[in-house]
Design a protein around this motif. Sequence first.
Motif, PDB file in Angstrom:
ATOM      1  N   GLY A   1       2.940   6.195  -2.725  1.00  0.00           N
ATOM      2  CA  GLY A   1       3.967   7.175  -3.034  1.00  0.00           C
ATOM      3  C   GLY A   1       5.180   6.656  -3.763  1.00  0.00           C
ATOM      4  O   GLY A   1       6.258   7.283  -3.689  1.00  0.00           O
ATOM      5  N   GLY A   2       5.075   5.487  -4.410  1.00  0.00           N
ATOM      6  CA  GLY A   2       6.215   4.955  -5.139  1.00  0.00           C
ATOM      7  C   GLY A   2       7.349   4.581  -4.199  1.00  0.00           C
ATOM      8  O   GLY A   2       7.119   4.199  -3.048  1.00  0.00           O
ATOM      9  N   PRO A   3       8.612   4.706  -4.649  1.00  0.00           N
ATOM     10  CA  PRO A   3       9.752   4.341  -3.806  1.00  0.00           C
ATOM     11  C   PRO A   3       9.788   5.098  -2.483  1.00  0.00           C
ATOM     12  O   PRO A   3      10.115   4.528  -1.444  1.00  0.00           O
ATOM     13  CB  PRO A   3      10.964   4.690  -4.681  1.00  0.00           C
ATOM     14  CG  PRO A   3      10.448   4.610  -6.082  1.00  0.00           C
ATOM     15  CD  PRO A   3       9.037   5.096  -6.020  1.00  0.00           C
ATOM     16  N   GLN A   4       9.457   6.412  -2.515  1.00  0.00           N
ATOM     17  CA  GLN A   4       9.443   7.175  -1.277  1.00  0.00           C
ATOM     18  C   GLN A   4       8.355   6.655  -0.336  1.00  0.00           C
ATOM     19  O   GLN A   4       8.555   6.571   0.881  1.00  0.00           O
ATOM     20  CB  GLN A   4       9.224   8.653  -1.578  1.00  0.00           C
ATOM     21  CG  GLN A   4      10.414   9.316  -2.268  1.00  0.00           C
ATOM     22  CD  GLN A   4      10.183  10.803  -2.486  1.00  0.00           C
ATOM     23  OE1 GLN A   4       9.047  11.272  -2.500  1.00  0.00           O
ATOM     24  NE2 GLN A   4      11.272  11.541  -2.662  1.00  0.00           N
ATOM     25  N   GLY A   5       7.200   6.334  -0.904  1.00  0.00           N
ATOM     26  CA  GLY A   5       6.127   5.780  -0.093  1.00  0.00           C
ATOM     27  C   GLY A   5       6.511   4.455   0.529  1.00  0.00           C
ATOM     28  O   GLY A   5       6.127   4.148   1.662  1.00  0.00           O
ATOM     29  N   LEU A   6       7.295   3.655  -0.215  1.00  0.00           N
ATOM     30  CA  LEU A   6       7.757   2.376   0.304  1.00  0.00           C
ATOM     31  C   LEU A   6       8.680   2.573   1.499  1.00  0.00           C
ATOM     32  O   LEU A   6       8.591   1.855   2.501  1.00  0.00           O
ATOM     33  CB  LEU A   6       8.468   1.599  -0.795  1.00  0.00           C
ATOM     34  CG  LEU A   6       8.973   0.194  -0.440  1.00  0.00           C
ATOM     35  CD1 LEU A   6       7.813  -0.710  -0.057  1.00  0.00           C
ATOM     36  CD2 LEU A   6       9.748  -0.400  -1.614  1.00  0.00           C
ATOM     37  N   ILE A   7       9.562   3.574   1.405  1.00  0.00           N
ATOM     38  CA  ILE A   7      10.487   3.863   2.509  1.00  0.00           C
ATOM     39  C   ILE A   7       9.712   4.331   3.740  1.00  0.00           C
ATOM     40  O   ILE A   7       9.962   3.890   4.870  1.00  0.00           O
ATOM     41  CB  ILE A   7      11.519   4.929   2.087  1.00  0.00           C
ATOM     42  CG1 ILE A   7      12.430   4.370   0.984  1.00  0.00           C
ATOM     43  CG2 ILE A   7      12.344   5.380   3.290  1.00  0.00           C
ATOM     44  CD1 ILE A   7      13.378   5.390   0.397  1.00  0.00           C
ATOM     45  N   VAL A   8       8.756   5.240   3.513  1.00  0.00           N
ATOM     46  CA  VAL A   8       7.936   5.732   4.630  1.00  0.00           C
ATOM     47  C   VAL A   8       7.161   4.590   5.258  1.00  0.00           C
ATOM     48  O   VAL A   8       7.074   4.461   6.487  1.00  0.00           O
ATOM     49  CB  VAL A   8       6.978   6.841   4.148  1.00  0.00           C
ATOM     50  CG1 VAL A   8       6.001   7.212   5.253  1.00  0.00           C
ATOM     51  CG2 VAL A   8       7.769   8.057   3.701  1.00  0.00           C
TER      52      VAL A   8
ATOM     53  N   VAL B   1       0.838  -1.205   0.000  1.00  0.00           N
ATOM     54  CA  VAL B   1       0.000   0.000   0.000  1.00  0.00           C
ATOM     55  C   VAL B   1       0.865   1.244   0.000  1.00  0.00           C
ATOM     56  O   VAL B   1       0.594   2.221  -0.705  1.00  0.00           O
ATOM     57  CB  VAL B   1      -0.954  -0.002   1.216  1.00  0.00           C
ATOM     58  CG1 VAL B   1      -1.695   1.327   1.323  1.00  0.00           C
ATOM     59  CG2 VAL B   1      -1.965  -1.136   1.097  1.00  0.00           C
ATOM     60  N   GLY B   2       1.968   1.235   0.778  1.00  0.00           N
ATOM     61  CA  GLY B   2       2.862   2.384   0.814  1.00  0.00           C
ATOM     62  C   GLY B   2       3.490   2.662  -0.534  1.00  0.00           C
ATOM     63  O   GLY B   2       3.603   3.816  -0.965  1.00  0.00           O
ATOM     64  N   GLU B   3       3.894   1.596  -1.230  1.00  0.00           N
ATOM     65  CA  GLU B   3       4.481   1.774  -2.558  1.00  0.00           C
ATOM     66  C   GLU B   3       3.457   2.339  -3.532  1.00  0.00           C
ATOM     67  O   GLU B   3       3.775   3.199  -4.367  1.00  0.00           O
ATOM     68  CB  GLU B   3       5.008   0.427  -3.057  1.00  0.00           C
ATOM     69  CG  GLU B   3       5.913   0.519  -4.282  1.00  0.00           C
ATOM     70  CD  GLU B   3       5.128   0.605  -5.585  1.00  0.00           C
ATOM     71  OE1 GLU B   3       5.649   1.175  -6.562  1.00  0.00           O
ATOM     72  OE2 GLU B   3       3.971   0.105  -5.615  1.00  0.00           O
ATOM     73  N   ARG B   4       2.204   1.892  -3.410  1.00  0.00           N
ATOM     74  CA  ARG B   4       1.161   2.391  -4.293  1.00  0.00           C
ATOM     75  C   ARG B   4       0.794   3.829  -3.977  1.00  0.00           C
ATOM     76  O   ARG B   4       0.413   4.601  -4.862  1.00  0.00           O
ATOM     77  CB  ARG B   4      -0.083   1.497  -4.182  1.00  0.00           C
ATOM     78  CG  ARG B   4       0.127   0.100  -4.766  1.00  0.00           C
ATOM     79  CD  ARG B   4       0.310   0.178  -6.264  1.00  0.00           C
ATOM     80  NE  ARG B   4       0.633  -1.124  -6.844  1.00  0.00           N
ATOM     81  CZ  ARG B   4       0.746  -1.348  -8.145  1.00  0.00           C
ATOM     82  NH1 ARG B   4       0.586  -0.361  -8.994  1.00  0.00           N
ATOM     83  NH2 ARG B   4       1.047  -2.541  -8.589  1.00  0.00           N
TER      84      ARG B   4
END
Length: 320
Positions: free
Chosen positions: A50-57, A45-48
């Motif tokens: 915000g992409g790579p930044q969302g994945l890190i967050v 869900v995080g990757e979806r």
Amino acid sequence: MRAGEMRNTSLHPEGMGGGGWRHRLGNALKTTVLLAGLTALLLVVGERLGGPQGLIVAGFFVVVMNFASYWFSDRIALAMHGAQPLSYAEAPWLHAMVERLAARAGMPKPAIYLLPTRTPNAFATGRNPEHAAVAVTAGLMDILDRRELEGVLAHELAHVKNRDTLIGTVAATLAGVISYAAQMLFFFGGSLLSRDDDEDGLAHTLGNLGVLLVAPIAATLLQLAVSRSREYGADATGAQLCGDPDALADALLKLERGAELMPYDRAPATSHLFIVNPLSGGAIMGLFSTHPPIPERVRRLREMSALTPRSPRAWHSAWA
């Protein structure tokens, strides 16, 4: 199980079904799998979002949530329902009942909380018997007699003794987070459902929509995987603990009717913690219920009672 065998295990708390090392090891493995599964969902869900930044967050958030779920999930669950500590002065007889049951189970007396709702229900929470709490609703205190209430409390203490409470509260916390993250994916708007610089924009949009639909369902299914069998085990251990299987069976029938008349939908992610499902639902929703059917639970308890010629009074005398 023969009648004599059941009497022996009922009179020795350490021999109660469900509390052995195999059960605790199984719960530990299930907790690990649950954390891994819900963690993976949150990362997707995080990757979806915000992409790579969302994945890190999302990865950072997962670390924080896993830590909080282990150490503070009991407080989170109680806070979700506005539970308030119930002092000894307010209900000395209730504290005495819990203390007596806890002593029979060979565990510390858990804290007691009151939920301000007329729906009759109860749940236990905490990462281990040393850090446990039992929460009862105001409605539960109104409709059950003390014999039935003791059966309910014994069921909840059985969850604590069987080490079910950690996996239940962790599931509640993380499933709630997954559902909330999926809602964020929906409410943040079209910019998150498509990317202008993505040549496969349609595929990306469909992928996000798939996550939006699948994440809450997957979180619920993960809860189901660890919930239904725990209730049967807690019924059996609780019946042995209080010495009166019929008392718990009678209480379950009353609580089922109470939940039908007054469904309780506050914090649905924690519904599997309660002794009976607080949410309303028809036959189809029953397929996705976190609880086994009440008639089947009652049938098993009646059979357990029939295995011994002792009356409820004799059961209690054996514990004295």
